[in-house]
Write a protein that holds these residues in place. Structure first.
Motif, PDB file in Angstrom:
ATOM      1  N   SER A  38     -21.079  -8.232  33.568  1.00 47.69           N
ATOM      2  CA  SER A  38     -19.867  -8.375  32.764  1.00 47.69           C
ATOM      3  C   SER A  38     -19.579  -9.861  32.578  1.00 47.69           C
ATOM      4  O   SER A  38     -19.590 -10.617  33.545  1.00 47.69           O
ATOM      5  CB  SER A  38     -18.695  -7.689  33.463  1.00 47.69           C
ATOM      6  N   LYS A  40     -16.965 -12.683  30.456  1.00 51.95           N
ATOM      7  CA  LYS A  40     -15.800 -12.963  29.624  1.00 51.95           C
ATOM      8  C   LYS A  40     -15.908 -14.401  29.157  1.00 51.95           C
ATOM      9  O   LYS A  40     -16.204 -15.299  29.944  1.00 51.95           O
ATOM     10  CB  LYS A  40     -14.507 -12.776  30.398  1.00 51.95           C
ATOM     11  N   LEU A  54     -13.761 -12.844  24.101  1.00 53.69           N
ATOM     12  CA  LEU A  54     -14.654 -11.688  24.051  1.00 53.69           C
ATOM     13  C   LEU A  54     -15.102 -11.300  25.442  1.00 53.69           C
ATOM     14  O   LEU A  54     -14.991 -12.076  26.389  1.00 53.69           O
ATOM     15  CB  LEU A  54     -15.881 -12.011  23.189  1.00 53.69           C
ATOM     16  N   ASN A  55     -15.607 -10.084  25.536  1.00 53.47           N
ATOM     17  CA  ASN A  55     -16.236  -9.571  26.746  1.00 53.47           C
ATOM     18  C   ASN A  55     -17.607  -9.032  26.366  1.00 53.47           C
ATOM     19  O   ASN A  55     -17.787  -8.514  25.259  1.00 53.47           O
ATOM     20  CB  ASN A  55     -15.411  -8.443  27.359  1.00 53.47           C
ATOM     21  N   TYR A  57     -20.542  -6.500  28.085  1.00 57.32           N
ATOM     22  CA  TYR A  57     -20.882  -5.587  29.170  1.00 57.32           C
ATOM     23  C   TYR A  57     -22.348  -5.191  29.026  1.00 57.32           C
ATOM     24  O   TYR A  57     -22.761  -4.712  27.972  1.00 57.32           O
ATOM     25  CB  TYR A  57     -20.006  -4.331  29.120  1.00 57.32           C
ATOM     26  N   ARG A  64     -22.997  -4.331  25.228  1.00 57.36           N
ATOM     27  CA  ARG A  64     -21.838  -3.971  24.399  1.00 57.36           C
ATOM     28  C   ARG A  64     -20.938  -5.200  24.306  1.00 57.36           C
ATOM     29  O   ARG A  64     -20.375  -5.640  25.306  1.00 57.36           O
ATOM     30  CB  ARG A  64     -21.080  -2.800  24.999  1.00 57.36           C
ATOM     31  N   VAL A  66     -17.581  -6.873  23.060  1.00 59.38           N
ATOM     32  CA  VAL A  66     -16.227  -6.410  22.760  1.00 59.38           C
ATOM     33  C   VAL A  66     -15.329  -7.626  22.509  1.00 59.38           C
ATOM     34  O   VAL A  66     -14.866  -8.274  23.445  1.00 59.38           O
ATOM     35  CB  VAL A  66     -15.655  -5.569  23.927  1.00 59.38           C
ATOM     36  N   CYS A  68     -11.904  -9.612  21.525  1.00 64.06           N
ATOM     37  CA  CYS A  68     -10.500  -9.349  21.805  1.00 64.06           C
ATOM     38  C   CYS A  68      -9.680  -9.629  20.544  1.00 64.06           C
ATOM     39  O   CYS A  68      -9.442 -10.795  20.204  1.00 64.06           O
ATOM     40  CB  CYS A  68     -10.020 -10.210  22.968  1.00 64.06           C
ATOM     41  N   VAL A  72     -15.955  -8.369  15.119  1.00 63.73           N
ATOM     42  CA  VAL A  72     -17.222  -8.633  15.797  1.00 63.73           C
ATOM     43  C   VAL A  72     -17.995  -9.724  15.054  1.00 63.73           C
ATOM     44  O   VAL A  72     -18.572 -10.616  15.678  1.00 63.73           O
ATOM     45  CB  VAL A  72     -18.069  -7.340  15.911  1.00 63.73           C
TER      46      VAL A  72
END
Length: 88
Positions: A38, A40, A54-55, A57, A64, A66, A68, A72
Motif C-alpha cells: 500500500s 500513499k 492518491l493511493n 494498492y 489498483r 485510487v 483522492c 485517474v
C-alpha cells in the motif's frame, strides 16, 4: 502511460522530496504501508495551488490506483511526468 506512471510511483523514494511534473514544482510525500503493498502519495505545488493525492494498492489481481477526489487520468499524467529535482 499507466504502466510508466506506476513504475515511477513505485520507484519514488519514501519520505518528502521535491519534484517536478508538468513544468511545476511540488513537495511530494510518499508513505509505504503493509510491507510495500500500500502506497500513499501527496503532492503540493510549491508557489501554487495544485494538489495531487492518491493511493496504490498491490492486490492479488493486480495494482489498483485510487486517486483522492480527482480523475485517474490526472493522476496518471502527473506520475508519468514526475521527476525528482536535482540537489544542485
Amino acid at each position: 502511460m499507466r504502466d510508466r506512471a506506476l513504475v515511477r510511483l513505485r520507484a519514488w523514494p519514501p519520505g518528502t522530496t521535491i519534484g517536478r511534473s508538468g513544468g511545476r514544482r511540488y513537495m511530494v510525500c510518499k508513505s509505504v504501508f503493509a510491507g510495500g503493498r500500500s502506497v500513499k502519495l501527496v503532492a503540493t505545488e510549491l508557489g501554487g495551488s495544485d494538489y495531487i493525492s492518491l493511493n496504490l494498492y498491490d492486490l492479488t489481481g493486480g495494482a489498483r490506483l485510487v486517486p483522492c477526489e480527482m480523475p485517474v487520468a490526472r493522476v496518471i499524467t502527473f506520475l508519468a511526468d514526475l521527476e525528482r529535482e536535482s540537489a544542485g
